[in-house]
Design a protein around this motif. Structure first.
Motif, PDB file in Angstrom:
ATOM      1  N   ARG A  16       0.553  -1.261  -0.184  1.00 55.29           N
ATOM      2  CA  ARG A  16       0.005   0.070  -0.006  1.00 55.29           C
ATOM      3  C   ARG A  16       1.034   1.153   0.042  1.00 55.29           C
ATOM      4  O   ARG A  16       1.913   1.340   0.312  1.00 55.29           O
ATOM      5  CB  ARG A  16      -1.034   0.171   1.115  1.00 55.29           C
ATOM      6  CG  ARG A  16      -1.013  -0.257   2.249  1.00 55.29           C
ATOM      7  CD  ARG A  16       0.203  -0.046   2.850  1.00 55.29           C
ATOM      8  NE  ARG A  16       0.946   0.508   4.494  1.00 55.29           N
ATOM      9  CZ  ARG A  16       1.132   1.601   4.960  1.00 55.29           C
ATOM     10  NH1 ARG A  16       1.673   2.532   4.782  1.00 55.29           N
ATOM     11  NH2 ARG A  16       1.144   1.853   6.446  1.00 55.29           N
ATOM     12  N   ALA A  18       0.237   5.238   1.409  1.00 58.87           N
ATOM     13  CA  ALA A  18      -0.549   6.102   2.429  1.00 58.87           C
ATOM     14  C   ALA A  18      -0.754   7.077   2.728  1.00 58.87           C
ATOM     15  O   ALA A  18      -0.200   7.571   3.834  1.00 58.87           O
ATOM     16  CB  ALA A  18      -0.699   4.719   3.605  1.00 58.87           C
ATOM     17  N   PRO A  19      -0.492   7.628   1.630  1.00 52.79           N
ATOM     18  CA  PRO A  19      -0.949   9.602   1.957  1.00 52.79           C
ATOM     19  C   PRO A  19      -1.493   9.998   2.487  1.00 52.79           C
ATOM     20  O   PRO A  19      -2.487  10.100   2.646  1.00 52.79           O
ATOM     21  CB  PRO A  19      -0.213   9.842   0.336  1.00 52.79           C
ATOM     22  CG  PRO A  19      -1.257   8.757  -0.258  1.00 52.79           C
ATOM     23  CD  PRO A  19      -0.936   7.666  -0.050  1.00 52.79           C
ATOM     24  N   SER A  20      -1.135  11.465   3.463  1.00 56.88           N
ATOM     25  CA  SER A  20      -1.711  12.450   3.881  1.00 56.88           C
ATOM     26  C   SER A  20      -1.646  13.776   3.450  1.00 56.88           C
ATOM     27  O   SER A  20      -0.825  13.422   3.099  1.00 56.88           O
ATOM     28  CB  SER A  20      -1.707  12.584   4.975  1.00 56.88           C
ATOM     29  OG  SER A  20      -0.849  11.312   6.753  1.00 56.88           O
ATOM     30  N   GLU A  52      -5.324   8.923   3.840  1.00 57.35           N
ATOM     31  CA  GLU A  52      -4.902   9.348   5.516  1.00 57.35           C
ATOM     32  C   GLU A  52      -5.409   9.914   5.894  1.00 57.35           C
ATOM     33  O   GLU A  52      -4.834  11.810   6.464  1.00 57.35           O
ATOM     34  CB  GLU A  52      -4.083   8.591   5.731  1.00 57.35           C
ATOM     35  CG  GLU A  52      -3.026   6.752   5.374  1.00 57.35           C
ATOM     36  CD  GLU A  52      -2.977   6.307   6.394  1.00 57.35           C
ATOM     37  OE1 GLU A  52      -1.963   6.461   7.081  1.00 57.35           O
ATOM     38  OE2 GLU A  52      -3.036   4.874   6.363  1.00 57.35           O
ATOM     39  N   TYR A 201      -3.490   8.066  14.428  1.00 58.99           N
ATOM     40  CA  TYR A 201      -3.135   7.285  13.424  1.00 58.99           C
ATOM     41  C   TYR A 201      -2.645   5.894  13.546  1.00 58.99           C
ATOM     42  O   TYR A 201      -3.419   4.456  12.894  1.00 58.99           O
ATOM     43  CB  TYR A 201      -1.699   8.084  12.933  1.00 58.99           C
ATOM     44  CG  TYR A 201      -0.220   6.689  12.539  1.00 58.99           C
ATOM     45  CD1 TYR A 201      -1.004   7.339  11.359  1.00 58.99           C
ATOM     46  CD2 TYR A 201       0.350   6.821  12.965  1.00 58.99           C
ATOM     47  CE1 TYR A 201      -0.167   6.216  10.642  1.00 58.99           C
ATOM     48  CE2 TYR A 201       1.183   6.085  12.690  1.00 58.99           C
ATOM     49  CZ  TYR A 201       1.476   5.386  10.807  1.00 58.99           C
ATOM     50  OH  TYR A 201       1.887   5.036  10.352  1.00 58.99           O
ATOM     51  N   CYS A 205      -4.409   2.949  11.235  1.00 57.51           N
ATOM     52  CA  CYS A 205      -2.953   2.727  10.436  1.00 57.51           C
ATOM     53  C   CYS A 205      -3.638   0.698  10.453  1.00 57.51           C
ATOM     54  O   CYS A 205      -3.466   0.053   9.411  1.00 57.51           O
ATOM     55  CB  CYS A 205      -2.311   2.943  10.556  1.00 57.51           C
ATOM     56  SG  CYS A 205      -0.955   2.467   9.117  1.00 57.51           S
ATOM     57  N   ARG A 219       7.602   1.981   3.863  1.00 57.27           N
ATOM     58  CA  ARG A 219       7.269   3.304   4.702  1.00 57.27           C
ATOM     59  C   ARG A 219       8.028   4.020   5.102  1.00 57.27           C
ATOM     60  O   ARG A 219       9.544   2.672   5.011  1.00 57.27           O
ATOM     61  CB  ARG A 219       5.744   3.522   5.744  1.00 57.27           C
ATOM     62  CG  ARG A 219       6.606   2.951   7.387  1.00 57.27           C
ATOM     63  CD  ARG A 219       5.228   2.794   7.697  1.00 57.27           C
ATOM     64  NE  ARG A 219       5.444   2.228   8.783  1.00 57.27           N
ATOM     65  CZ  ARG A 219       4.102   1.408   9.804  1.00 57.27           C
ATOM     66  NH1 ARG A 219       2.919   1.648   9.303  1.00 57.27           N
ATOM     67  NH2 ARG A 219       4.029   0.765  10.697  1.00 57.27           N
ATOM     68  N   LEU A 223       9.071   5.776  11.108  1.00 57.02           N
ATOM     69  CA  LEU A 223       7.892   5.297  11.627  1.00 57.02           C
ATOM     70  C   LEU A 223       8.043   4.124  12.184  1.00 57.02           C
ATOM     71  O   LEU A 223       7.195   2.911  12.489  1.00 57.02           O
ATOM     72  CB  LEU A 223       6.602   5.585  10.735  1.00 57.02           C
ATOM     73  CG  LEU A 223       5.845   6.069  10.012  1.00 57.02           C
ATOM     74  CD1 LEU A 223       5.140   6.012   9.258  1.00 57.02           C
ATOM     75  CD2 LEU A 223       5.518   6.989  11.342  1.00 57.02           C
TER      76      LEU A 223
HETATM   77  N1  GLU Z   1      -0.161   8.742   6.152  1.00 55.93           N
HETATM   78  C1  GLU Z   1       1.905   8.894   6.677  1.00 55.93           C
HETATM   79  C2  GLU Z   1       2.179   9.728   5.737  1.00 55.93           C
HETATM   80  O1  GLU Z   1       2.198  10.184   5.367  1.00 55.93           O
HETATM   81  C3  GLU Z   1       1.611   7.582   6.400  1.00 55.93           C
HETATM   82  C4  GLU Z   1       2.026   5.965   7.307  1.00 55.93           C
HETATM   83  C5  GLU Z   1       1.931   4.801   6.850  1.00 55.93           C
HETATM   84  O2  GLU Z   1       2.597   4.227   6.265  1.00 55.93           O
HETATM   85  O3  GLU Z   1       1.950   3.977   7.934  1.00 55.93           O
HETATM   86  O4  GLU Z   1       3.254   9.443   7.188  1.00 55.93           O
END
Ligand code: GLU
Length: 290
Positions: A16, A18-20, A52, A201, A205, A219, A223
């Motif tokens: 995946r 998962a952009p914010s 996200e 989050y 997530c 990612r 993180l």
């Molecule tokens: N949406 C999160 C971000 O942009 C990423 C989260 C993830 O990849 O778990 O930092």
């Protein structure tokens, strides 16, 4: 506690992005996402795009539109997402709150959570010698762990996950190898439901990666500690964690981590300047090969 890789021979790979949508995507996002896409392609997998957008105060619709445009321009291609649908729809987190609410209620009734009325300021003040964990979130001093403070009636409540102090959470990162984080030392009790009634989050997530049947999460290395937190959530919810790969963060010429403030390196600006995605990808060399 060691998590097992779910990448069993017959498990179809699901990755995946998962952009914010809190700003334009920059080159650092593109490099991490490219690795996610390459790993997925190499395994004949399905790539999912998840928006996200839970933090409505920071997310903007124009940045959602920019995610689709700029990522497609750069050469990304996903098989499930908000713009193309798929079996795990919806793919906007803002439309998935019932999933998070269910998980939250389960965690609460199983005794993993406690209410907390501490503000960020209270936490900083309570830490005699403030020591931030690797991801800069201070280790919660435990003020509300036993009982709500006497002044709590007028305050807004958030809900924290009680971490098993002293336990080492270990996992094998697909790029960095063995990783260990000690609960209560490297990270503290963390918020799963925010005081403004927004799922945090960590919870969103974890629930999404599980319900979207993601087999490998790729990612940024910022993180890593969150992965330890999320492994605790998987365990508390009786779910199998995916495999994890954390990519090095891109820095600017001054050695500062790229952020959405680096507008000149946003995909949008690079595109306006006529840069070639192909040339940018070649400049990464083997760094991002799967
Ligand atoms: N949406 C999160 C971000 O942009 C990423 C989260 C993830 O990849 O778990 O930092």
């Amino acid at each position: 506690m060691e998590n097992r890789s779910p990448e069993l021979p017959n498990t179809p790979y699901r990755g995946r992005l998962a952009p914010s949508p809190t700003g334009y995507m920059h080159l650092g996002h593109a490099r991490t996402f490219w690795e996610a896409q390459e790993r997925c392609r190499a395994r004949g997998g399905t790539l999912i795009l998840r928006n996200e957008n839970l933090d409505q105060a920071r997310c903007r619709p124009e940045f959602v539109a920019a995610i689709f445009e700029d990522l497609h321009w750069f050469g990304f291609d996903w098989q499930e997402g908000p713009d193309c649908g798929g079996p795990c729809a919806p793919y906007h987190q803002s439309q998935r709150v019932t999933f998070y609410r269910d998980a939250f209620e389960r965690l609460k009734s199983d005794g993993f959570l406690y209410p907390c009325v501490c503000s960020r300021k209270d936490i900083e003040a309570a830490l005699a010698a403030p020591h931030a964990s690797d991801d800069q979130e201070p280790v919660y001093p435990g003020t509300c762990r036993q009982a709500l403070r006497p002044d709590s009636a007028a305050r807004k409540i958030s809900w924290r996950f009680r971490v098993p102090d002293g336990e080492t959470i270990s996992f094998t990162d697909g790029r960095l190898g063995g990783q260990c984080f000690v609960a209560g030392r490297d990270f503290g009790d963390f918020v799963v439901w925010r005081h403004d009634n927004v799922p945090a989050y960590q919870l969103a997530c974890t629930v999404d990666d599980a319900t979207m049947r993601i087999t490998e999460v790729v990612r940024g290395a910022d993180l890593l500690v969150s992965t330890a937190r999320q492994i605790l959530l998987y365990r508390a919810l009786g779910l199998e964690p995916p495999a994890f790969v954390h990519c090095p963060l891109m820095t600017d010429d001054a050695g500062l981590r790229l952020s959405k403030r680096h507008d000149s390196l946003s995909l949008r600006q690079l595109r306006i300047r006529g840069e070639s995605p192909q040339a940018m990808r070649s400049a990464w060399g083997g760094v991002c090969s799967g």
